[in-house]
Scaffold this motif. Structure first.
Motif, PDB file in Angstrom:
ATOM      1  N   MET A   1      25.492  31.050  45.271  1.00 15.09           N
ATOM      2  CA  MET A   1      24.426  30.029  45.914  1.00 15.09           C
ATOM      3  C   MET A   1      23.997  29.021  45.340  1.00 15.09           C
ATOM      4  SD  MET A   1      24.365  31.631  49.133  1.00 15.09           S
ATOM      5  CE  MET A   1      22.961  31.244  49.774  1.00 15.09           C
ATOM      6  N   LEU A   2      23.868  27.776  46.018  1.00 11.43           N
ATOM      7  CA  LEU A   2      23.341  26.666  45.395  1.00 11.43           C
ATOM      8  C   LEU A   2      22.057  26.829  44.937  1.00 11.43           C
ATOM      9  CD1 LEU A   2      23.676  23.799  44.687  1.00 11.43           C
ATOM     10  CD2 LEU A   2      23.095  23.200  46.983  1.00 11.43           C
ATOM     11  N   THR A   3      21.170  27.685  45.834  1.00 10.78           N
ATOM     12  CA  THR A   3      19.760  27.810  45.513  1.00 10.78           C
ATOM     13  C   THR A   3      19.596  28.592  43.875  1.00 10.78           C
ATOM     14  OG1 THR A   3      19.426  29.605  46.818  1.00 10.78           O
ATOM     15  CG2 THR A   3      18.764  27.599  47.740  1.00 10.78           C
ATOM     16  N   ASP A   4      20.554  29.462  43.740  1.00  5.82           N
ATOM     17  CA  ASP A   4      20.425  30.190  42.564  1.00  5.82           C
ATOM     18  C   ASP A   4      20.658  29.408  41.607  1.00  5.82           C
ATOM     19  OD1 ASP A   4      19.852  32.935  43.798  1.00  5.82           O
ATOM     20  OD2 ASP A   4      21.892  33.289  44.285  1.00  5.82           O
ATOM     21  N   VAL A   5      21.506  28.520  41.686  1.00  4.66           N
ATOM     22  CA  VAL A   5      21.960  27.558  40.648  1.00  4.66           C
ATOM     23  C   VAL A   5      20.602  26.552  40.334  1.00  4.66           C
ATOM     24  CG1 VAL A   5      23.206  25.777  39.649  1.00  4.66           C
ATOM     25  CG2 VAL A   5      24.393  27.437  40.846  1.00  4.66           C
ATOM     26  N   LEU A   6      20.173  26.137  41.288  1.00  2.85           N
ATOM     27  CA  LEU A   6      18.941  25.111  41.151  1.00  2.85           C
ATOM     28  C   LEU A   6      17.947  25.735  40.566  1.00  2.85           C
ATOM     29  CD1 LEU A   6      19.785  23.074  44.241  1.00  2.85           C
ATOM     30  CD2 LEU A   6      20.252  22.220  41.967  1.00  2.85           C
ATOM     31  N   ALA A  44      28.999  22.098  40.110  1.00  2.00           N
ATOM     32  CA  ALA A  44      30.299  21.675  40.223  1.00  2.00           C
ATOM     33  C   ALA A  44      31.059  22.665  40.655  1.00  2.00           C
ATOM     34  CB  ALA A  44      30.753  20.917  38.790  1.00  2.00           C
ATOM     35  N   LYS A  45      31.250  23.863  40.039  1.00  2.00           N
ATOM     36  CA  LYS A  45      31.740  25.032  40.524  1.00  2.00           C
ATOM     37  C   LYS A  45      31.634  25.387  42.087  1.00  2.00           C
ATOM     38  CE  LYS A  45      32.072  27.297  35.915  1.00  2.00           C
ATOM     39  NZ  LYS A  45      31.746  28.657  35.098  1.00  2.00           N
ATOM     40  N   LEU A  46      30.507  25.385  42.464  1.00  2.00           N
ATOM     41  CA  LEU A  46      30.101  25.498  43.883  1.00  2.00           C
ATOM     42  C   LEU A  46      30.937  24.673  44.775  1.00  2.00           C
ATOM     43  CD1 LEU A  46      26.352  26.587  43.691  1.00  2.00           C
ATOM     44  CD2 LEU A  46      28.294  28.170  44.334  1.00  2.00           C
ATOM     45  N   THR A  47      31.119  23.296  44.285  1.00  2.00           N
ATOM     46  CA  THR A  47      31.689  22.457  45.134  1.00  2.00           C
ATOM     47  C   THR A  47      33.286  22.705  45.224  1.00  2.00           C
ATOM     48  OG1 THR A  47      32.119  20.781  43.567  1.00  2.00           O
ATOM     49  CG2 THR A  47      29.906  20.572  44.793  1.00  2.00           C
ATOM     50  N   GLU A  48      33.749  23.163  44.338  1.00  2.00           N
ATOM     51  CA  GLU A  48      35.169  23.801  44.427  1.00  2.00           C
ATOM     52  C   GLU A  48      35.459  24.851  45.166  1.00  2.00           C
ATOM     53  OE1 GLU A  48      35.983  24.665  40.334  1.00  2.00           O
ATOM     54  OE2 GLU A  48      36.263  22.606  39.808  1.00  2.00           O
ATOM     55  N   ASN A  49      34.407  25.941  45.284  1.00  2.00           N
ATOM     56  CA  ASN A  49      34.437  27.146  46.030  1.00  2.00           C
ATOM     57  C   ASN A  49      34.086  26.991  47.430  1.00  2.00           C
ATOM     58  OD1 ASN A  49      35.802  28.161  43.798  1.00  2.00           O
ATOM     59  ND2 ASN A  49      33.839  28.681  43.047  1.00  2.00           N
ATOM     60  N   LEU A  56      23.338  17.025  54.652  1.00  2.00           N
ATOM     61  CA  LEU A  56      22.643  16.586  53.329  1.00  2.00           C
ATOM     62  C   LEU A  56      23.657  16.993  52.304  1.00  2.00           C
ATOM     63  CD1 LEU A  56      18.978  17.422  54.242  1.00  2.00           C
ATOM     64  CD2 LEU A  56      20.197  15.042  53.923  1.00  2.00           C
ATOM     65  N   LEU A  57      24.449  18.028  52.192  1.00  2.00           N
ATOM     66  CA  LEU A  57      25.144  18.606  51.339  1.00  2.00           C
ATOM     67  C   LEU A  57      26.652  18.335  51.372  1.00  2.00           C
ATOM     68  CD1 LEU A  57      23.713  22.174  51.010  1.00  2.00           C
ATOM     69  CD2 LEU A  57      23.206  19.993  49.567  1.00  2.00           C
ATOM     70  N   GLN A  58      27.075  17.773  52.598  1.00  2.00           N
ATOM     71  CA  GLN A  58      28.605  17.374  52.664  1.00  2.00           C
ATOM     72  C   GLN A  58      29.006  16.444  51.628  1.00  2.00           C
ATOM     73  OE1 GLN A  58      29.058  16.059  56.883  1.00  2.00           O
ATOM     74  NE2 GLN A  58      29.245  18.013  57.483  1.00  2.00           N
ATOM     75  N   GLN A  59      28.139  15.634  51.180  1.00  2.00           N
ATOM     76  CA  GLN A  59      28.556  14.636  50.123  1.00  2.00           C
ATOM     77  C   GLN A  59      29.099  15.380  48.647  1.00  2.00           C
ATOM     78  OE1 GLN A  59      25.843  11.167  49.401  1.00  2.00           O
ATOM     79  NE2 GLN A  59      24.919  11.703  51.128  1.00  2.00           N
ATOM     80  N   LEU A  60      28.746  16.516  48.697  1.00  2.00           N
ATOM     81  CA  LEU A  60      29.042  17.415  47.451  1.00  2.00           C
ATOM     82  C   LEU A  60      30.645  17.809  47.606  1.00  2.00           C
ATOM     83  CD1 LEU A  60      25.826  19.495  46.749  1.00  2.00           C
ATOM     84  CD2 LEU A  60      26.512  17.433  45.498  1.00  2.00           C
ATOM     85  N   ASN A  61      31.061  17.875  48.785  1.00  2.00           N
ATOM     86  CA  ASN A  61      32.330  18.500  48.760  1.00  2.00           C
ATOM     87  C   ASN A  61      33.284  17.786  48.212  1.00  2.00           C
ATOM     88  OD1 ASN A  61      31.259  20.620  50.629  1.00  2.00           O
ATOM     89  ND2 ASN A  61      31.752  19.342  52.431  1.00  2.00           N
ATOM     90  N   GLY A  62      34.011  18.387  47.209  1.00  2.00           N
ATOM     91  CA  GLY A  62      35.333  17.838  46.637  1.00  2.00           C
ATOM     92  C   GLY A  62      34.729  16.813  45.501  1.00  2.00           C
ATOM     93  N   ILE A  67      30.841  15.224  39.209  1.00  2.00           N
ATOM     94  CA  ILE A  67      29.703  15.825  38.675  1.00  2.00           C
ATOM     95  C   ILE A  67      30.009  16.243  37.390  1.00  2.00           C
ATOM     96  CG2 ILE A  67      28.489  18.057  39.211  1.00  2.00           C
ATOM     97  CD1 ILE A  67      28.708  17.856  42.100  1.00  2.00           C
ATOM     98  N   ASN A  68      31.225  16.794  36.887  1.00  2.00           N
ATOM     99  CA  ASN A  68      31.262  17.212  35.516  1.00  2.00           C
ATOM    100  C   ASN A  68      31.223  16.011  34.369  1.00  2.00           C
ATOM    101  OD1 ASN A  68      31.696  19.971  35.490  1.00  2.00           O
ATOM    102  ND2 ASN A  68      33.484  19.849  36.451  1.00  2.00           N
ATOM    103  N   SER A  69      31.552  14.926  34.962  1.00  2.00           N
ATOM    104  CA  SER A  69      31.645  13.545  34.383  1.00  2.00           C
ATOM    105  C   SER A  69      30.531  13.396  33.671  1.00  2.00           C
ATOM    106  CB  SER A  69      32.479  12.578  35.054  1.00  2.00           C
ATOM    107  OG  SER A  69      31.521  11.922  35.934  1.00  2.00           O
ATOM    108  N   VAL A  70      29.191  13.622  34.110  1.00  2.00           N
ATOM    109  CA  VAL A  70      27.967  13.528  33.855  1.00  2.00           C
ATOM    110  C   VAL A  70      27.295  14.233  32.759  1.00  2.00           C
ATOM    111  CG1 VAL A  70      27.521  12.292  36.017  1.00  2.00           C
ATOM    112  CG2 VAL A  70      26.508  14.639  35.491  1.00  2.00           C
ATOM    113  N   ARG A  71      28.063  15.456  32.467  1.00  2.00           N
ATOM    114  CA  ARG A  71      27.754  16.349  31.517  1.00  2.00           C
ATOM    115  C   ARG A  71      27.567  15.959  29.982  1.00  2.00           C
ATOM    116  NH1 ARG A  71      31.203  21.863  32.644  1.00  2.00           N
ATOM    117  NH2 ARG A  71      29.843  22.403  30.924  1.00  2.00           N
ATOM    118  N   PRO A  72      28.600  15.148  29.523  1.00  2.00           N
ATOM    119  CA  PRO A  72      28.698  14.729  28.253  1.00  2.00           C
ATOM    120  C   PRO A  72      27.346  13.661  27.980  1.00  2.00           C
ATOM    121  CG  PRO A  72      30.589  14.685  28.899  1.00  2.00           C
ATOM    122  CD  PRO A  72      30.036  14.928  30.068  1.00  2.00           C
TER     123      PRO A  72
END
Length: 266
Positions: A1-6, A44-49, A56-62, A67-72
């Protein structure tokens, strides 16, 4: 769940801030910096699954790759702050002609909280040659903190800031109210109470702001129309006399905003 991650990024919000307040302005950011990479990866993993249907969250799809590119970049920018879980600032009183820099009294507190707070403070102190020579007791005893000479240079009397470090907290304070709170701040266990807290006494704040508006109105480059607008704004804002408090946090139900307004009826 997204809430669990946030929820993982929730950090330390001092408990005294959410109670009765006597400050002009306070703000706290509760953010577990050490978990930022874990949160970004989790989102990032949630957007894959999942395919979100909420607008409000549809922009996360795909968007996993983006998202992973900002980690470094996040890892580099937060490297020195690893272990940080919260920052708090409170201004209880300030007296004098603030707009002119002629300050006679400052009563305020700044605290930094985290798992590796002494290491973080050592890094910050090393950036100031004068402060780097201070021996900071481990039992929380306060020591005088050298202030840059250009700070508060118009003060009618010397404003002495003190620094105290103990366990998971470092506190810089000056003034009587802050002096009465610093020990509580040092002794409080770390919590995960929120993401952002804000409090303001608008009546006292507008009195403080009045001096800056006077300076702006007296500026020779200020036009008559601009002076009229300043005066109109002053008259409207001078009628505000209430305290607003807002707490933002992630919970099991999502993003929660809790607020209150107390009107001064005197």
């Amino acid at each position: 769940m997204l809430t669990d991650v946030l929820k993982l990024i929730r950090g330390h919000i001092p408990t005294d801030m959410t109670g009765a307040q006597s400050d002009i302005f306070s703000m706290a950011i509760g953010l577990d910096v050490s978990r930022l990479d874990q949160v970004i990866s989790g989102v990032a993993k949630l957007t894959e699954n999942f395919q979100y249907q909420c607008p409000l969250l549809q922009q996360l799809n795909g968007s996993a790759d983006a998202i992973n590119s900002v980690r470094p970049m996040v890892a580099m920018s937060t490297g020195m702050a690893r272990g940080l879980k919260g920052v708090r600032m409170s201004l209880f009183d300030i007296q004098g002609d603030v707009a002119a820099g002629e300050i006679s009294v400052v009563d305020g507190l700044l605290s930094v909280s985290g798992d590796q707070i002494r290491a973080l403070i050592n890094i910050m102190m090393a950036m100031n040659p004068n402060a780097g020579m201070i021996n900071i007791p481990e039992d929380g005893s306060p020591v005088a903190l050298p202030m840059p000479q250009q700070w508060l240079q118009g003060a009618a009397q010397r404003v002495q800031a003190m620094l105290a470090v103990k366990d998971n907290h470092a506190v810089v304070f000056a003034g009587d109210t802050a002096k009465g709170l610093y020990q509580k701040a040092l002794d409080e266990p770390l919590n995960e109470n929120g993401l952002l807290f804000f409090s303001m006494d608008y009546g006292r704040y507008m009195k403080l702001l009045g001096g800056f508006m006077d300076v702006a109105a007296q500026d020779v480059e200020t036009t008559a129309e601009e002076k009229a607008e300043i005066e109109k704004f002053r008259n409207a804002m001078s009628k505000l006399d209430y305290r607003e408090k807002v707490l933002m946090r992630f919970t099991d139900k999502g993003f929660e905003i809790e607020g209150s307004i107390a009107i001064n009826t005197q």
